[in-house]
Design a protein around this motif. Structure first.
Motif, PDB file in Angstrom:
ATOM      1  N   ASP A  80      27.876 -60.938 -55.617  1.00  0.00           N
ATOM      2  CA  ASP A  80      28.395 -59.580 -54.371  1.00  0.00           C
ATOM      3  C   ASP A  80      29.723 -59.001 -54.452  1.00  0.00           C
ATOM      4  N   PHE A  81      30.167 -58.839 -55.709  1.00  0.00           N
ATOM      5  CA  PHE A  81      31.328 -58.422 -55.835  1.00  0.00           C
ATOM      6  C   PHE A  81      31.404 -56.787 -55.578  1.00  0.00           C
ATOM      7  N   GLU A  82      32.799 -55.946 -55.569  1.00  0.00           N
ATOM      8  CA  GLU A  82      32.005 -54.696 -55.353  1.00  0.00           C
ATOM      9  C   GLU A  82      32.115 -53.633 -56.174  1.00  0.00           C
ATOM     10  N   LEU A  83      31.583 -52.419 -56.570  1.00  0.00           N
ATOM     11  CA  LEU A  83      31.510 -51.834 -57.714  1.00  0.00           C
ATOM     12  C   LEU A  83      32.009 -50.655 -56.536  1.00  0.00           C
ATOM     13  N   VAL A  84      33.782 -50.398 -57.531  1.00  0.00           N
ATOM     14  CA  VAL A  84      34.481 -49.285 -56.814  1.00  0.00           C
ATOM     15  C   VAL A  84      34.708 -48.224 -57.540  1.00  0.00           C
ATOM     16  N   GLN A  85      34.446 -48.547 -58.973  1.00  0.00           N
ATOM     17  CA  GLN A  85      34.802 -47.244 -60.059  1.00  0.00           C
ATOM     18  C   GLN A  85      34.061 -47.243 -61.163  1.00  0.00           C
ATOM     19  N   ASP A  86      33.486 -46.308 -61.824  1.00  0.00           N
ATOM     20  CA  ASP A  86      32.741 -46.987 -62.698  1.00  0.00           C
ATOM     21  C   ASP A  86      32.187 -44.792 -62.964  1.00  0.00           C
ATOM     22  N   ILE A  87      33.823 -44.834 -64.144  1.00  0.00           N
ATOM     23  CA  ILE A  87      33.779 -43.087 -64.166  1.00  0.00           C
ATOM     24  C   ILE A  87      33.640 -43.520 -66.200  1.00  0.00           C
ATOM     25  N   ASP A  88      33.358 -42.643 -66.490  1.00  0.00           N
ATOM     26  CA  ASP A  88      32.538 -41.971 -67.747  1.00  0.00           C
ATOM     27  C   ASP A  88      34.452 -42.050 -68.365  1.00  0.00           C
ATOM     28  N   LEU A  89      34.579 -42.045 -69.139  1.00  0.00           N
ATOM     29  CA  LEU A  89      35.931 -41.946 -70.159  1.00  0.00           C
ATOM     30  C   LEU A  89      35.762 -40.782 -71.382  1.00  0.00           C
ATOM     31  N   GLY A  90      34.127 -41.040 -71.615  1.00  0.00           N
ATOM     32  CA  GLY A  90      33.914 -40.638 -73.013  1.00  0.00           C
ATOM     33  C   GLY A  90      34.402 -41.018 -74.012  1.00  0.00           C
ATOM     34  N   GLY A  91      33.701 -41.048 -75.041  1.00  0.00           N
ATOM     35  CA  GLY A  91      33.642 -41.628 -76.895  1.00  0.00           C
ATOM     36  C   GLY A  91      32.879 -42.823 -76.442  1.00  0.00           C
ATOM     37  N   GLY A  92      32.062 -43.478 -75.333  1.00  0.00           N
ATOM     38  CA  GLY A  92      31.479 -44.553 -75.344  1.00  0.00           C
ATOM     39  C   GLY A  92      32.687 -45.649 -74.168  1.00  0.00           C
ATOM     40  N   LYS A  93      34.009 -45.394 -73.725  1.00  0.00           N
ATOM     41  CA  LYS A  93      34.342 -45.525 -73.195  1.00  0.00           C
ATOM     42  C   LYS A  93      34.275 -45.604 -71.478  1.00  0.00           C
TER      43      LYS A  93
END
Length: 129
Positions: free
Chosen positions: A27-40
């Motif tokens: 039950d953690f919160e997903l705070v950020q999920d940002i695509d940085l490119g190149g699979g990162k």
């Protein structure tokens, strides 16, 4: 001066599997999920009520990082999930299939039990007295 610990990197085998475990099982919160490119990606999860302190989930790249998955602290407990109700959270985690290495125990500082995430990292569930 004011400083705080913002994030700790946790090397995982797969972003989405790690997100699923931490958000659905714990039950953690997903705070950020940002695509940085190149699979990162920049992926941060945080326990409920923890403020800004978070785990930065980092997908392993290369053999050295893959070898570190689940052993980033040399086999020691490296992560501590503090709770305000040990009995409640221990039961909830067991019900969701979390693997505990031991039965709960009382220490001079509080209630504690060691568990592992699905990637092999050792954690304490802990309620301080």
């Amino acid at each position: 001066m004011q400083q705080s610990l913002h994030a700790v990197t946790l090397v995982v085998p797969d972003y989405d599997d790690a997100i699923a475990f931490y958000t659905e099982t714990l039950d953690f919160e997903l705070v950020q999920d940002i695509d940085l490119g190149g699979g990162k990606r920049w992926v941060r999860v945080t326990p409920p009520g923890s403020g800004d302190a978070s785990l930065l989930l980092a997908e392993a790249v290369g053999s050295e990082q893959h070898a570190a998955i689940g052993n980033q602290t040399g086999g020691r407990v490296g992560f501590f999930l503090q709770t305000d109700d040990f009995t409640r959270d221990h039961a909830a985690m067991l019900a969701k299939g979390v693997t505990f290495e031991e039965a709960p125990r009382q220490e001079p500082y509080g209630s504690v039990a060691v568990w592992r995430d699905p990637f092999g990292n050792r954690w304490d569930l802990i309620q301080f007295t």
